[in-house]
Design a protein around this motif. Sequence first.
Motif, PDB file in Angstrom:
ATOM      1  N   UNK A  83     107.905 -82.873 -86.703  1.00 61.60           N
ATOM      2  CA  UNK A  83     106.719 -83.636 -85.933  1.00 61.60           C
ATOM      3  C   UNK A  83     107.236 -84.869 -84.975  1.00 61.60           C
ATOM      4  N   UNK A  84     108.341 -85.571 -85.091  1.00 57.82           N
ATOM      5  CA  UNK A  84     108.815 -86.438 -84.082  1.00 57.82           C
ATOM      6  C   UNK A  84     108.379 -86.035 -82.806  1.00 57.82           C
ATOM      7  N   UNK A  85     108.735 -84.634 -82.427  1.00 60.17           N
ATOM      8  CA  UNK A  85     108.416 -84.220 -81.159  1.00 60.17           C
ATOM      9  C   UNK A  85     106.862 -84.892 -80.525  1.00 60.17           C
ATOM     10  N   UNK A  86     106.091 -84.623 -81.494  1.00 59.01           N
ATOM     11  CA  UNK A  86     104.559 -85.099 -80.904  1.00 59.01           C
ATOM     12  C   UNK A  86     104.556 -86.370 -81.006  1.00 59.01           C
ATOM     13  N   UNK A  87     105.433 -87.289 -81.529  1.00 60.82           N
ATOM     14  CA  UNK A  87     105.430 -88.827 -81.216  1.00 60.82           C
ATOM     15  C   UNK A  87     105.894 -89.131 -79.880  1.00 60.82           C
ATOM     16  N   UNK A  88     106.971 -88.127 -79.728  1.00 56.63           N
ATOM     17  CA  UNK A  88     107.647 -88.204 -78.273  1.00 56.63           C
ATOM     18  C   UNK A  88     106.854 -88.235 -77.340  1.00 56.63           C
ATOM     19  N   UNK A 126     108.060 -79.628 -81.872  1.00 60.02           N
ATOM     20  CA  UNK A 126     107.205 -80.828 -82.184  1.00 60.02           C
ATOM     21  C   UNK A 126     106.718 -80.927 -80.775  1.00 60.02           C
ATOM     22  N   UNK A 127     107.686 -81.171 -79.643  1.00 61.39           N
ATOM     23  CA  UNK A 127     107.516 -81.469 -78.579  1.00 61.39           C
ATOM     24  C   UNK A 127     106.364 -80.668 -77.831  1.00 61.39           C
ATOM     25  N   UNK A 128     106.576 -79.196 -78.157  1.00 64.56           N
ATOM     26  CA  UNK A 128     105.574 -78.306 -77.614  1.00 64.56           C
ATOM     27  C   UNK A 128     104.232 -78.357 -78.117  1.00 64.56           C
ATOM     28  N   UNK A 129     104.067 -78.738 -79.378  1.00 62.85           N
ATOM     29  CA  UNK A 129     102.973 -78.989 -80.023  1.00 62.85           C
ATOM     30  C   UNK A 129     102.288 -80.196 -79.351  1.00 62.85           C
ATOM     31  N   UNK A 130     103.005 -81.115 -79.270  1.00 61.07           N
ATOM     32  CA  UNK A 130     102.584 -82.485 -78.372  1.00 61.07           C
ATOM     33  C   UNK A 130     102.060 -82.208 -77.067  1.00 61.07           C
ATOM     34  N   UNK A 131     102.598 -81.169 -76.205  1.00 60.79           N
ATOM     35  CA  UNK A 131     102.412 -80.905 -74.970  1.00 60.79           C
ATOM     36  C   UNK A 131     101.074 -79.928 -74.909  1.00 60.79           C
ATOM     37  N   UNK A 228     103.555 -89.419 -90.268  1.00 60.77           N
ATOM     38  CA  UNK A 228     102.283 -88.825 -89.767  1.00 60.77           C
ATOM     39  C   UNK A 228     102.539 -89.011 -88.093  1.00 60.77           C
ATOM     40  N   UNK A 229     102.539 -87.977 -87.263  1.00 61.10           N
ATOM     41  CA  UNK A 229     102.738 -87.995 -85.843  1.00 61.10           C
ATOM     42  C   UNK A 229     101.548 -88.965 -85.180  1.00 61.10           C
ATOM     43  N   UNK A 230     101.793 -89.653 -83.967  1.00 58.11           N
ATOM     44  CA  UNK A 230     101.111 -90.358 -83.391  1.00 58.11           C
ATOM     45  C   UNK A 230      99.862 -89.382 -82.682  1.00 58.11           C
TER      46      UNK A 230
END
Length: 347
Positions: A83-88, A126-131, A228-230
């Motif tokens: 999940x921290x990739x979403x934060x990033x 996580x980064x991909x989910x954020x993207x 909980x991610x940003x």
Amino acid sequence: MEKSYSASYAAAGVDITAGYRAVELMRQHVARTLTPGCIGGLGGFGGLFELDCTNMPHPVLISGTDGVGTKLKLAFMMDKHDTVGIDCVAMCVNDVICAGAKPLIFLDYIACGKNVPEKIAQLVAGVAEGCVQAGCALVGGETAEMPGFYPEDEYDLAGFTVGAVDKSRLLDNSTMTPGDVLIALPSSGVHSNGFSLVRRVFDLEHDPEVLTRYTEELGRPLGEALLEPTRIYVKPVLALMEQVTVKGVSHITGGGFYENIPRSLKEGCCARIRKADVRTPALFDLIAKVGNIPERDMFNTFNMGVGMVLTVAAADADKALAVLHENGEPGAWKLGEIAAGSGVELC
């Protein structure tokens, strides 16, 4: 690549083949993010993206970069890395939309003590989910194995985004005037700021087990709430800008209300907010109580339940709320108003 192996480098703690394995594991996650404009794939020396300027006669590129900060310490303690990739991503893309830009591309940077391909793949997932949430493409990145610099089970994660907007549509606060309305978009929790204080408040260095304990006030374990991610606000905010003139946008990060809201205000204007109108989640009340933290420090450190603040004309406020509600922000609400003065007035 199959023949690329250095026994000497491996003896020094760097496993080149682990890096190749990590790239293979992350390909499926990167593929989720590809958008029109992406050229090529993973493995090159740079990420390629073809900019479509059809509706941007005077394109302006806007960039943003950030990391996750010491929130990563909680990911280490809980051994949860997806999940921290979403934060990033969130910390970067939420910044560029404050200027009215649509994020187009994202790159990540992971530095670790030991490259465990499966863990790296979780981070990139996580980064991909954020993207995906932001509608931008993950076009590249870097994983650096740095033994002796980072402990084997730790890493750092940072990112970089580029967005674009036509110059005529850059956000402009020149028409901001007393009587304009502030609209709040709710946060999902602490987001990615203030964790040095959070870690001290809950004494995580000496009592990491507190993260797994069920917390009555939160209805779940403390660590789950903190990790909980940003929230990513790109799509609803850009949808709003298509229908309503937005005069200012503030991403509420480190520095809380007092440092971030003034960044979007016109000179001579202040944000007047009633404390009773701030919908503060129980997590912040718990932090203040356990840490005995003064109210002003809370509002000067944390988002207090408000992830983003938008300013619109009073006549547009109801329409703005309707658009936001229809585009994934059902919890958006009127937070306050613009008044003559400067800074933030919490009354």
